[in-house]
Design a protein around this motif. Structure first.
Motif, PDB file in Angstrom:
ATOM      1  N   SER A 145       0.838  -1.081  -0.168  1.00 47.20           N
ATOM      2  CA  SER A 145      -0.168  -0.146   0.185  1.00 47.20           C
ATOM      3  C   SER A 145       0.861   1.293  -0.009  1.00 47.20           C
ATOM      4  N   GLN A 146       0.410   2.195  -0.554  1.00 44.36           N
ATOM      5  CA  GLN A 146       1.118   3.529  -0.648  1.00 44.36           C
ATOM      6  C   GLN A 146       0.432   4.441   0.175  1.00 44.36           C
ATOM      7  N   SER A 147       1.000   5.475   0.818  1.00 45.68           N
ATOM      8  CA  SER A 147       0.512   6.439   1.856  1.00 45.68           C
ATOM      9  C   SER A 147       0.798   7.925   1.200  1.00 45.68           C
ATOM     10  N   SER A 148      -0.362   8.643   1.198  1.00 49.28           N
ATOM     11  CA  SER A 148      -0.188   9.975   0.688  1.00 49.28           C
ATOM     12  C   SER A 148      -1.287  10.845   1.425  1.00 49.28           C
TER      13      SER A 148
ATOM     14  N   LEU B 167      -3.530   9.181   3.970  1.00 47.29           N
ATOM     15  CA  LEU B 167      -4.311   8.237   3.420  1.00 47.29           C
ATOM     16  C   LEU B 167      -3.584   7.107   3.015  1.00 47.29           C
ATOM     17  N   LYS B 168      -4.172   6.048   3.061  1.00 43.52           N
ATOM     18  CA  LYS B 168      -3.642   4.750   2.408  1.00 43.52           C
ATOM     19  C   LYS B 168      -4.189   4.206   1.152  1.00 43.52           C
ATOM     20  N   TRP B 169      -3.510   3.903   0.218  1.00 44.44           N
ATOM     21  CA  TRP B 169      -3.951   3.770  -1.067  1.00 44.44           C
ATOM     22  C   TRP B 169      -3.450   2.094  -1.489  1.00 44.44           C
ATOM     23  N   ASN B 170      -4.674   1.297  -1.423  1.00 39.72           N
ATOM     24  CA  ASN B 170      -4.103  -0.153  -2.014  1.00 39.72           C
ATOM     25  C   ASN B 170      -4.268  -0.186  -3.323  1.00 39.72           C
TER      26      ASN B 170
ATOM     27  N   GLU C  56     -12.808  -0.326   3.269  1.00 37.28           N
ATOM     28  CA  GLU C  56     -12.267   0.115   1.994  1.00 37.28           C
ATOM     29  C   GLU C  56     -13.108   1.008   1.126  1.00 37.28           C
ATOM     30  N   ILE C  57     -12.480   1.842   0.807  1.00 34.92           N
ATOM     31  CA  ILE C  57     -13.376   3.089   0.020  1.00 34.92           C
ATOM     32  C   ILE C  57     -12.915   3.037  -1.619  1.00 34.92           C
ATOM     33  N   PRO C  58     -13.732   3.020  -2.760  1.00 42.21           N
ATOM     34  CA  PRO C  58     -13.152   3.002  -4.056  1.00 42.21           C
ATOM     35  C   PRO C  58     -12.426   4.464  -4.049  1.00 42.21           C
TER      36      PRO C  58
ATOM     37  N   ASP D 190      -7.418  -1.002  -5.805  1.00 42.05           N
ATOM     38  CA  ASP D 190      -7.603   0.482  -6.153  1.00 42.05           C
ATOM     39  C   ASP D 190      -8.596   1.103  -5.087  1.00 42.05           C
ATOM     40  N   THR D 191      -8.255   0.974  -3.924  1.00 40.99           N
ATOM     41  CA  THR D 191      -9.141   1.424  -2.694  1.00 40.99           C
ATOM     42  C   THR D 191      -8.138   2.300  -1.779  1.00 40.99           C
ATOM     43  N   PHE D 192      -9.062   3.232  -1.051  1.00 41.36           N
ATOM     44  CA  PHE D 192      -8.426   3.882   0.200  1.00 41.36           C
ATOM     45  C   PHE D 192      -8.517   2.871   1.448  1.00 41.36           C
ATOM     46  N   THR D 193      -7.511   2.692   2.165  1.00 43.83           N
ATOM     47  CA  THR D 193      -7.676   1.989   3.384  1.00 43.83           C
ATOM     48  C   THR D 193      -7.206   2.946   4.601  1.00 43.83           C
ATOM     49  N   PHE D 194      -7.537   2.264   5.926  1.00 46.90           N
ATOM     50  CA  PHE D 194      -7.007   3.128   6.720  1.00 46.90           C
ATOM     51  C   PHE D 194      -6.309   2.299   7.912  1.00 46.90           C
ATOM     52  N   SER D 195      -5.352   3.166   8.566  1.00 49.81           N
ATOM     53  CA  SER D 195      -4.487   2.247   9.603  1.00 49.81           C
ATOM     54  C   SER D 195      -4.952   2.258  10.763  1.00 49.81           C
ATOM     55  N   THR D 196      -4.925   1.002  11.442  1.00 51.54           N
ATOM     56  CA  THR D 196      -5.161   0.913  12.742  1.00 51.54           C
ATOM     57  C   THR D 196      -4.144   0.964  13.734  1.00 51.54           C
ATOM     58  N   ASP D 197      -3.010   1.068  13.206  1.00 53.82           N
ATOM     59  CA  ASP D 197      -1.671   1.279  14.258  1.00 53.82           C
ATOM     60  C   ASP D 197      -1.906   2.788  14.692  1.00 53.82           C
ATOM     61  N   LEU D 198      -2.682   2.978  15.701  1.00 54.13           N
ATOM     62  CA  LEU D 198      -2.887   4.251  16.386  1.00 54.13           C
ATOM     63  C   LEU D 198      -2.078   4.230  17.716  1.00 54.13           C
ATOM     64  N   LYS D 199      -1.583   5.352  17.958  1.00 57.78           N
ATOM     65  CA  LYS D 199      -0.576   5.194  19.340  1.00 57.78           C
ATOM     66  C   LYS D 199      -1.260   5.285  20.611  1.00 57.78           C
ATOM     67  N   ASP D 200      -1.032   4.749  21.438  1.00 62.02           N
ATOM     68  CA  ASP D 200      -1.392   4.931  22.985  1.00 62.02           C
ATOM     69  C   ASP D 200      -0.869   6.296  23.462  1.00 62.02           C
ATOM     70  N   VAL D 201      -1.901   6.803  24.140  1.00 65.20           N
ATOM     71  CA  VAL D 201      -1.534   8.395  24.885  1.00 65.20           C
ATOM     72  C   VAL D 201      -2.337   8.378  26.338  1.00 65.20           C
ATOM     73  N   PRO D 202      -1.823   9.104  27.130  1.00 59.83           N
ATOM     74  CA  PRO D 202      -2.372   9.367  28.384  1.00 59.83           C
ATOM     75  C   PRO D 202      -3.945   9.513  28.483  1.00 59.83           C
ATOM     76  N   GLU D 203      -4.555   9.074  29.591  1.00 62.89           N
ATOM     77  CA  GLU D 203      -5.910   9.360  29.425  1.00 62.89           C
ATOM     78  C   GLU D 203      -6.236  10.574  30.260  1.00 62.89           C
ATOM     79  N   THR D 204      -5.816  11.376  29.644  1.00 57.70           N
ATOM     80  CA  THR D 204      -6.051  13.064  29.933  1.00 57.70           C
ATOM     81  C   THR D 204      -6.571  13.824  28.855  1.00 57.70           C
TER      82      THR D 204
END
Length: 305
Positions: free
Chosen positions: A61-64, A67-70, A153-155, A74-88
């Motif tokens: 996949s390519q990122s721009s 957004l991630k492009w598969n 996945e979004i076309p 030929d679809t847009f996808t989304f990353s689930t590798d989201l950071k942990d943050v303090p609960e503040t």
């Protein structure tokens, strides 16, 4: 997808002009067309596509712009590798800002998180104080639901046909409001060879103010948002739009826009004036609430739905 030869020629000519006149190297291209990939030297392709055959290899996949492009689907996808943050308060705001969604694909989902943050701002808490237990439970529940983003996945293409060769192109924009938020969404309708195709273009949601706004006023703000995003979309198209239509489930707003005699308070008058600068009353139509697709942009929706 076949590449239009004119587009490829523009790309190569741009490379040449920048190289000869500005000593600028224009490179790191990604494409789902083997014609384009073959026309570029390996050094001008994106790093992980330098020696890839699209019909043989597994394509990364390519990122721009967030957004991630598969390329394969030929679809847009989304990353689930989201950071942990303090609960503040600071941690929650940082997390929400990391969800970059310029086109509005995820507006109903992100809205849920923004509702939580708005509730946090009503508490007398410092930026780095731990949140109350009930807020933390809501936050963790919403945060954990985001793993479903990997299934979305979004076309990339608006519709599965050429816009350039369409017989007719229309824009249809819907507006809606609730006590918590306002929203607008624009779709494109393409008619080609007697068949209609409809595709999502963009959507936007905004939190409503806590105080001082009635539902009719919020519906009016949503109508203004609808004209703003439609004007933006229209300016981006390099082809003629044959018709533009707007929809609201508020008869009060329709009354405002069709009024020719009554004088309104300044707040209403200013927004009616701005709406009519970019649309005419005849372009506005009533739509029943249960048929208004913008509804989820004002009330939010879980990722898995």
């Amino acid at each position: 997808m076949d590449c239009h030869p004119i587009a490829l020629d523009v790309l190569l000519q741009t490379q040449k002009i920048l190289r000869e006149r500005g000593k600028i190297r224009f490179h790191k291209f990604a494409s789902n067309s083997q014609i384009v990939v073959d026309a570029l030297s390996p050094g001008d392709r994106a790093g992980d596509l330098s020696d890839v055959q699209l019909d043989i290899n597994t394509i990364p996949s390519q990122s721009s712009l967030g957004l991630k492009w598969n390329i394969s689907s030929d679809t847009f996808t989304f990353s689930t590798d989201l950071k942990d943050v303090p609960e503040t308060k600071r941690g929650v705001l940082s997390y929400l800002h990391s969800l970059y969604d310029p086109i509005g694909f995820l507006s109903p989902v992100i809205l849920s998180g923004r509702f939580i943050f708005r509730d946090i701002t009503q508490l007398e808490l410092g930026w780095d104080e731990l949140l109350p237990k009930d807020i933390i439970l809501r936050w963790r529940s919403w945060q954990s639901s985001l793993h479903h983003l990997s299934e979305v996945e979004i076309p990339r293409r608006y519709v599965p046909t050429s816009i350039k060769n369409a017989e007719r192109i229309e824009l249809h924009t819907f507006a809606d409001a609730s006590e918590k938020a306002i929203s607008a969404v624009t779709y494109i309708k393409i008619t080609r060879n007697g068949k209609n195709h409809v595709g999502f273009i963009t959507g936007k949601s905004k939190l409503a103010s806590h105080h001082g706004h009635t539902i009719p006023r919020l519906e009016l703000c949503a109508a203004l948002l609808a004209t703003e995003i439609t004007t933006f979309v229209e300016r981006q198209f390099d082809t003629q739009i044959d018709d533009i239509r707007f929809y609201t489930d508020s008869r009060v707003v329709l009354g405002y826009l069709h009024n020719k005699t009554r004088r309104f308070h300044t707040y209403v008058s200013n927004r009616v004036h701005r709406i009519l600068n970019n649309s005419s009353p005849e372009q506005w139509t009533f739509v029943a609430s249960d048929q208004n697709p913008t509804d989820i942009g004002t009330r939010s929706m879980p990722v898995n739905e």
